[in-house]
Design a protein around this motif. Structure first.
Motif, PDB file in Angstrom:
ATOM      1  N   THR A 288       0.807  -1.228   0.000  1.00  0.00           N
ATOM      2  CA  THR A 288       0.000   0.000   0.000  1.00  0.00           C
ATOM      3  C   THR A 288       0.838   1.274   0.000  1.00  0.00           C
TER       4      THR A 288
ATOM      5  N   THR B 280      -9.723  -2.791  -3.094  1.00  0.00           N
ATOM      6  CA  THR B 280      -9.472  -1.620  -3.931  1.00  0.00           C
ATOM      7  C   THR B 280     -10.477  -1.482  -5.069  1.00  0.00           C
TER       8      THR B 280
ATOM      9  N   GLY C 108      -5.458   2.954  -4.461  1.00  0.00           N
ATOM     10  CA  GLY C 108      -6.338   2.969  -5.610  1.00  0.00           C
ATOM     11  C   GLY C 108      -6.326   4.269  -6.372  1.00  0.00           C
TER      12      GLY C 108
END
Ligand code: NAP
Length: 271
Positions: A129, A198, A268
């Motif tokens: 992430t 996501t 995302g």
């Protein structure tokens, strides 16, 4: 000493930033350093170490690029000695799980005569992430030489909680914590969780070591590619297919789960 100064090395990184934030929130005096701070601290330039160490009582030590890299044990040996000379009393070392060369650096710290705690960590959940795998997640293809091996990914928030506890409390002196998440996940299962969290398709594509090394060489150069490929070959051979209990031992609570951490992360939106 009434108000110890805490040194955090790698203070802009995934764990260092969190350790710094927690210490500052607790009202502690922090010297947060990396190559881009003042004072500057560079593992490759020992002349930068004395200014960083001056007046420091306790230090959180992350070595870059990795304790498995060539030269790491020599650097940790020299740094530990410089720290002792500068009056540092306690070192908390972030280490890697299953890496023989990282264990050599752990032994250096353990034999230093300084108060010490070792956090021996499995792969970070946050590699996906905010770390080197974020681009892969955003592109939808995680290509790793990990086959079907399962890894107990751990959250850097748990590592930071342990690091701060070990820095600020005497209860962790002399301890080695084997720190993992609560369950084993294959990279394919991790990709499925990333897909669900996501809303974008993320696939795991197992590649050979040679393919991984060649692709990484293009992006990061041959030295880093060789180091990370060797590290993957070492730790993805099944030796780490077990959960550790370091989070419970250090903090008296369960570690954060991969899916919860991924679900709460802001992934995302490409930068
Ligand atoms: N990622 C994992 O899954 C994992 C698992 C177990 C253990 N570890 C260990 O965690 C440590 C850090 O990894 P990370 O993924 O958290 O790193 P990271 O987020 O990429 O952060 C690296 C930090 O180190 C600094 N830095 C880079 N090169 C440096 C140098 N030559 N001298 C001094 N500071 C330097 C960076 O800031 P500047 O660029 O400003 O210098 C940054 O603050 C490594 O020791 C690694 O072995 C990682």
């Amino acid at each position: 000493m009434n108000t110890p100064t805490y040194l955090v090395i790698g203070a802009t990184g995934k764990t260092g930033r969190r350790v710094t934030d927690r210490l500052l929130a607790g009202g502690h005096t922090v010297r947060a350093v990396s190559r881009s701070t003042t004072p500057r601290f560079d593992w490759e330039d020992p002349s930068t170490w004395p200014a960083a160490l001056e007046g420091v009582d306790r230090a959180y030590v992350t070595y870059m690029p990795d304790l498995a890299a060539p030269g790491a044990v020599e650097a940790i040996t020299a740094f530990t000695s410089a720290a002792a000379q500068a009056g540092v009393r306690r070192i908390v070392l972030l280490s890697g799980r299953g890496e023989r060369s990282a264990e050599a650096s752990e032994r250096v710290v353990a034999a230093s005569g300084l108060e010490h705690t070792v956090i021996r960590s499995s792969w970070f959940t946050e590699n996906f992430t905010e770390g080197h795998l974020l681009d892969s997640v955003l592109e939808g293809v995680i290509a790793m030489p990990a086959g079907a091996v399962r890894e107990p990914f751990v959250s850097v928030d748990d590592i930071a909680d342990i690091a701060v506890a070990a820095l600020t409390s005497d209860a962790h002196v002399g301890r080695l914590y084997e720190v993992t998440g609560p369950r084993l996940l294959s990279f394919a299962e991790a990709a499925d969780i990333l897909t669900a969290a996501t809303g974008r398709d993320v696939a795991y594509v197992p590649v050979t070591s040679d393919e991984f090394r060649a692709a990484l060489t293009e992006i990061a150069g041959p030295e880093y590619a060789a180091m990370l490929t060797d590290l993957c070959d070492e730790v993805f051979d099944g030796r780490n297919e077990s959960v550790g209990h370091g989070v419970e031992e250090a903090l008296g609570r369960a570690p954060r789960d991969f899916a919860d951490v991924i679900g709460a992360a802001d992934v995302g939106v490409p930068a």
